[in-house]
Scaffold this motif. Structure first.
Motif, PDB file in Angstrom:
ATOM      1  N   MET A 163       0.969  -1.288   0.052  1.00  0.00           N
ATOM      2  CA  MET A 163      -0.088   0.120   0.051  1.00  0.00           C
ATOM      3  C   MET A 163       1.026   1.142   0.093  1.00  0.00           C
ATOM      4  SD  MET A 163      -2.973   0.966   2.423  1.00  0.00           S
ATOM      5  CE  MET A 163      -1.985   1.455   4.044  1.00  0.00           C
ATOM      6  N   LYS A 164       2.080   1.201   0.670  1.00  0.00           N
ATOM      7  CA  LYS A 164       2.974   2.490   0.793  1.00  0.00           C
ATOM      8  C   LYS A 164       3.415   2.560  -0.503  1.00  0.00           C
ATOM      9  CE  LYS A 164       4.478   1.788   5.484  1.00  0.00           C
ATOM     10  NZ  LYS A 164       5.653   1.658   6.215  1.00  0.00           N
ATOM     11  N   GLN A 165       3.563   1.568  -1.433  1.00  0.00           N
ATOM     12  CA  GLN A 165       4.107   1.808  -2.671  1.00  0.00           C
ATOM     13  C   GLN A 165       3.006   2.169  -3.876  1.00  0.00           C
ATOM     14  OE1 GLN A 165       7.364   1.743  -3.141  1.00  0.00           O
ATOM     15  NE2 GLN A 165       7.339   1.435  -0.700  1.00  0.00           N
ATOM     16  N   GLY A 166       1.813   2.214  -3.472  1.00  0.00           N
ATOM     17  CA  GLY A 166       0.835   2.607  -4.225  1.00  0.00           C
ATOM     18  C   GLY A 166      -0.458   1.772  -4.635  1.00  0.00           C
ATOM     19  N   ASP A 167      -0.251   0.390  -4.060  1.00  0.00           N
ATOM     20  CA  ASP A 167      -1.309  -0.556  -4.076  1.00  0.00           C
ATOM     21  C   ASP A 167      -2.381  -0.295  -3.293  1.00  0.00           C
ATOM     22  OD1 ASP A 167       0.083  -2.167  -5.788  1.00  0.00           O
ATOM     23  OD2 ASP A 167       0.447  -4.128  -4.690  1.00  0.00           O
ATOM     24  N   LEU A 168      -3.599  -0.729  -3.436  1.00  0.00           N
ATOM     25  CA  LEU A 168      -4.719  -0.532  -2.964  1.00  0.00           C
ATOM     26  C   LEU A 168      -5.292  -1.807  -1.963  1.00  0.00           C
ATOM     27  CD1 LEU A 168      -7.539   1.323  -2.740  1.00  0.00           C
ATOM     28  CD2 LEU A 168      -8.369  -0.100  -4.606  1.00  0.00           C
ATOM     29  N   ILE A 169      -5.743  -1.337  -0.661  1.00  0.00           N
ATOM     30  CA  ILE A 169      -6.430  -1.994   0.308  1.00  0.00           C
ATOM     31  C   ILE A 169      -7.806  -1.847   0.126  1.00  0.00           C
ATOM     32  CG2 ILE A 169      -6.613  -2.749   2.578  1.00  0.00           C
ATOM     33  CD1 ILE A 169      -3.685  -2.636   2.842  1.00  0.00           C
ATOM     34  N   LEU A 170      -8.473  -2.806  -0.308  1.00  0.00           N
ATOM     35  CA  LEU A 170      -9.905  -2.778  -0.334  1.00  0.00           C
ATOM     36  C   LEU A 170     -10.674  -3.544   0.734  1.00  0.00           C
ATOM     37  CD1 LEU A 170     -12.537  -2.066  -2.136  1.00  0.00           C
ATOM     38  CD2 LEU A 170     -12.189  -4.154  -3.404  1.00  0.00           C
ATOM     39  N   ASP A 171     -11.392  -2.743   1.569  1.00  0.00           N
ATOM     40  CA  ASP A 171     -12.067  -3.405   2.836  1.00  0.00           C
ATOM     41  C   ASP A 171     -13.489  -3.872   2.325  1.00  0.00           C
ATOM     42  OD1 ASP A 171     -13.490  -4.024   5.134  1.00  0.00           O
ATOM     43  OD2 ASP A 171     -12.232  -2.897   6.458  1.00  0.00           O
ATOM     44  N   VAL A 172     -14.024  -4.839   2.353  1.00  0.00           N
ATOM     45  CA  VAL A 172     -15.157  -5.447   1.917  1.00  0.00           C
ATOM     46  C   VAL A 172     -16.042  -5.664   3.022  1.00  0.00           C
ATOM     47  CG1 VAL A 172     -14.533  -6.255  -0.381  1.00  0.00           C
ATOM     48  CG2 VAL A 172     -14.719  -7.579   1.497  1.00  0.00           C
ATOM     49  N   ARG A 173     -15.722  -5.438   4.145  1.00  0.00           N
ATOM     50  CA  ARG A 173     -16.666  -5.620   5.223  1.00  0.00           C
ATOM     51  C   ARG A 173     -17.936  -4.425   5.159  1.00  0.00           C
ATOM     52  NH1 ARG A 173     -13.950  -4.443  10.264  1.00  0.00           N
ATOM     53  NH2 ARG A 173     -12.878  -3.041   8.966  1.00  0.00           N
ATOM     54  N   GLU A 174     -19.056  -4.836   5.935  1.00  0.00           N
ATOM     55  CA  GLU A 174     -20.130  -4.040   6.041  1.00  0.00           C
ATOM     56  C   GLU A 174     -20.112  -2.950   6.736  1.00  0.00           C
ATOM     57  OE1 GLU A 174     -23.168  -4.360   4.486  1.00  0.00           O
ATOM     58  OE2 GLU A 174     -22.213  -5.927   3.461  1.00  0.00           O
ATOM     59  N   PRO A 175     -20.598  -1.657   6.793  1.00  0.00           N
ATOM     60  CA  PRO A 175     -20.332  -0.411   7.563  1.00  0.00           C
ATOM     61  C   PRO A 175     -20.301  -0.593   8.953  1.00  0.00           C
ATOM     62  CG  PRO A 175     -21.952   0.151   5.714  1.00  0.00           C
ATOM     63  CD  PRO A 175     -21.540  -1.418   5.589  1.00  0.00           C
ATOM     64  N   ALA A 176     -21.491  -1.255   9.411  1.00  0.00           N
ATOM     65  CA  ALA A 176     -21.546  -1.765  10.895  1.00  0.00           C
ATOM     66  C   ALA A 176     -20.334  -2.339  11.599  1.00  0.00           C
ATOM     67  CB  ALA A 176     -22.785  -2.443  11.274  1.00  0.00           C
ATOM     68  N   GLU A 177     -19.583  -3.163  10.646  1.00  0.00           N
ATOM     69  CA  GLU A 177     -18.358  -3.756  11.168  1.00  0.00           C
ATOM     70  C   GLU A 177     -17.283  -2.896  11.221  1.00  0.00           C
ATOM     71  OE1 GLU A 177     -17.689  -7.998   9.308  1.00  0.00           O
ATOM     72  OE2 GLU A 177     -18.719  -6.772   7.802  1.00  0.00           O
ATOM     73  N   LEU A 178     -17.237  -1.896  10.427  1.00  0.00           N
ATOM     74  CA  LEU A 178     -16.158  -0.634  10.487  1.00  0.00           C
ATOM     75  C   LEU A 178     -16.435   0.016  11.909  1.00  0.00           C
ATOM     76  CD1 LEU A 178     -16.277   0.701   6.901  1.00  0.00           C
ATOM     77  CD2 LEU A 178     -14.502  -0.663   7.602  1.00  0.00           C
ATOM     78  N   ASP A 179     -17.513   0.353  12.230  1.00  0.00           N
ATOM     79  CA  ASP A 179     -18.090   1.114  13.147  1.00  0.00           C
ATOM     80  C   ASP A 179     -17.625   0.202  14.506  1.00  0.00           C
ATOM     81  OD1 ASP A 179     -18.876   3.091  11.804  1.00  0.00           O
ATOM     82  OD2 ASP A 179     -21.122   2.525  11.973  1.00  0.00           O
ATOM     83  N   SER A 180     -17.869  -0.896  14.358  1.00  0.00           N
ATOM     84  CA  SER A 180     -17.600  -1.754  15.846  1.00  0.00           C
ATOM     85  C   SER A 180     -16.143  -2.390  16.052  1.00  0.00           C
ATOM     86  CB  SER A 180     -18.731  -3.188  15.747  1.00  0.00           C
ATOM     87  OG  SER A 180     -18.408  -3.767  14.719  1.00  0.00           O
ATOM     88  N   ASP A 181     -15.505  -2.599  14.776  1.00  0.00           N
ATOM     89  CA  ASP A 181     -14.076  -3.348  14.829  1.00  0.00           C
ATOM     90  C   ASP A 181     -12.784  -2.551  14.218  1.00  0.00           C
ATOM     91  OD1 ASP A 181     -15.583  -5.449  15.732  1.00  0.00           O
ATOM     92  OD2 ASP A 181     -15.831  -6.124  13.647  1.00  0.00           O
ATOM     93  N   GLY A 182     -13.481  -1.184  13.911  1.00  0.00           N
ATOM     94  CA  GLY A 182     -12.374  -0.194  13.132  1.00  0.00           C
ATOM     95  C   GLY A 182     -12.042  -0.595  11.836  1.00  0.00           C
ATOM     96  N   ALA A 183     -11.132   0.093  11.111  1.00  0.00           N
ATOM     97  CA  ALA A 183     -10.648  -0.080   9.847  1.00  0.00           C
ATOM     98  C   ALA A 183      -9.313   0.403   9.535  1.00  0.00           C
ATOM     99  CB  ALA A 183     -11.571   1.084   9.276  1.00  0.00           C
ATOM    100  N   VAL A 184      -8.966  -0.429   8.574  1.00  0.00           N
ATOM    101  CA  VAL A 184      -7.363  -0.140   7.976  1.00  0.00           C
ATOM    102  C   VAL A 184      -7.126   1.426   7.632  1.00  0.00           C
ATOM    103  CG1 VAL A 184      -5.791  -0.835   6.354  1.00  0.00           C
ATOM    104  CG2 VAL A 184      -7.185  -2.547   7.726  1.00  0.00           C
ATOM    105  N   ASP A 185      -6.242   2.151   8.105  1.00  0.00           N
ATOM    106  CA  ASP A 185      -5.949   3.545   7.781  1.00  0.00           C
ATOM    107  C   ASP A 185      -5.705   3.265   6.241  1.00  0.00           C
ATOM    108  OD1 ASP A 185      -6.328   4.853  10.243  1.00  0.00           O
ATOM    109  OD2 ASP A 185      -4.186   4.646  10.697  1.00  0.00           O
ATOM    110  N   GLY A 186      -6.392   4.181   5.424  1.00  0.00           N
ATOM    111  CA  GLY A 186      -5.957   4.252   4.127  1.00  0.00           C
ATOM    112  C   GLY A 186      -6.640   3.317   3.085  1.00  0.00           C
ATOM    113  N   ALA A 187      -7.315   2.265   3.659  1.00  0.00           N
ATOM    114  CA  ALA A 187      -8.186   1.511   2.848  1.00  0.00           C
ATOM    115  C   ALA A 187      -9.242   2.047   2.126  1.00  0.00           C
ATOM    116  CB  ALA A 187      -8.739   0.194   3.533  1.00  0.00           C
TER     117      ALA A 187
END
Length: 128
Positions: A28-52
């Motif tokens: 990711m630091k070199q320009g690749d993409l991290i794609l998080d396919v979890r549901e919005p509620a999961e982001l709220d409850s479990d956190g999210a990867v910075d920059g994804a």
């Protein structure tokens, strides 16, 4: 013979590569993409990867296809050899399904092994 979700996931995993969370973070630091396919509620409850980039699993194909008029510009720019997309979910099942679909659409994809739990265990950046 009827297929189970487990069958679909195993089939998808047979066609996609796996990458460690640390390798995905470096990429990711070199320009690749991290794609998080979890549901919005999961982001709220479990956190999210910075920059994804976050696109729920059910919307991945529509947002990966520029012809839908609903494409996510960041994701769509990676199509056709313009960098890799490293897919993340909670456990890896949805990530495998999404990575395989994206691969069939012309993306270079991997699944981040162990999902968000492995990302956190590796002490990589995420927000709560």
């Amino acid at each position: 013979m009827n297929k189970s979700m487990k069958d679909f996931v195993e089939d998808a995993r047979s066609r996609v590569d796996v990458i460690s969370p640390a390798e995905a973070h470096s990429a990711m630091k070199q320009g690749d993409l991290i794609l998080d396919v979890r549901e919005p509620a999961e982001l709220d409850s479990d956190g999210a990867v910075d920059g994804a980039v976050h696109i729920p699993r059910g919307l991945v194909e529509a947002q990966a296809d520029a012809d839908t008029g609903k494409a996510n510009e960041i994701l769509a720019k990676k199509r056709g050899g313009n960098g890799r997309v490293h897919v993340l979910c909670a456990s890896g099942a949805r990530a495998a399904l999404a990575a395989d679909s994206l691969r069939q659409m012309g993306y270079d994809t991997t699944v981040i092994e162990g999902g968000l739990a492995a990302w956190k265990e590796a002490d990589l950046p995420f927000r709560t």
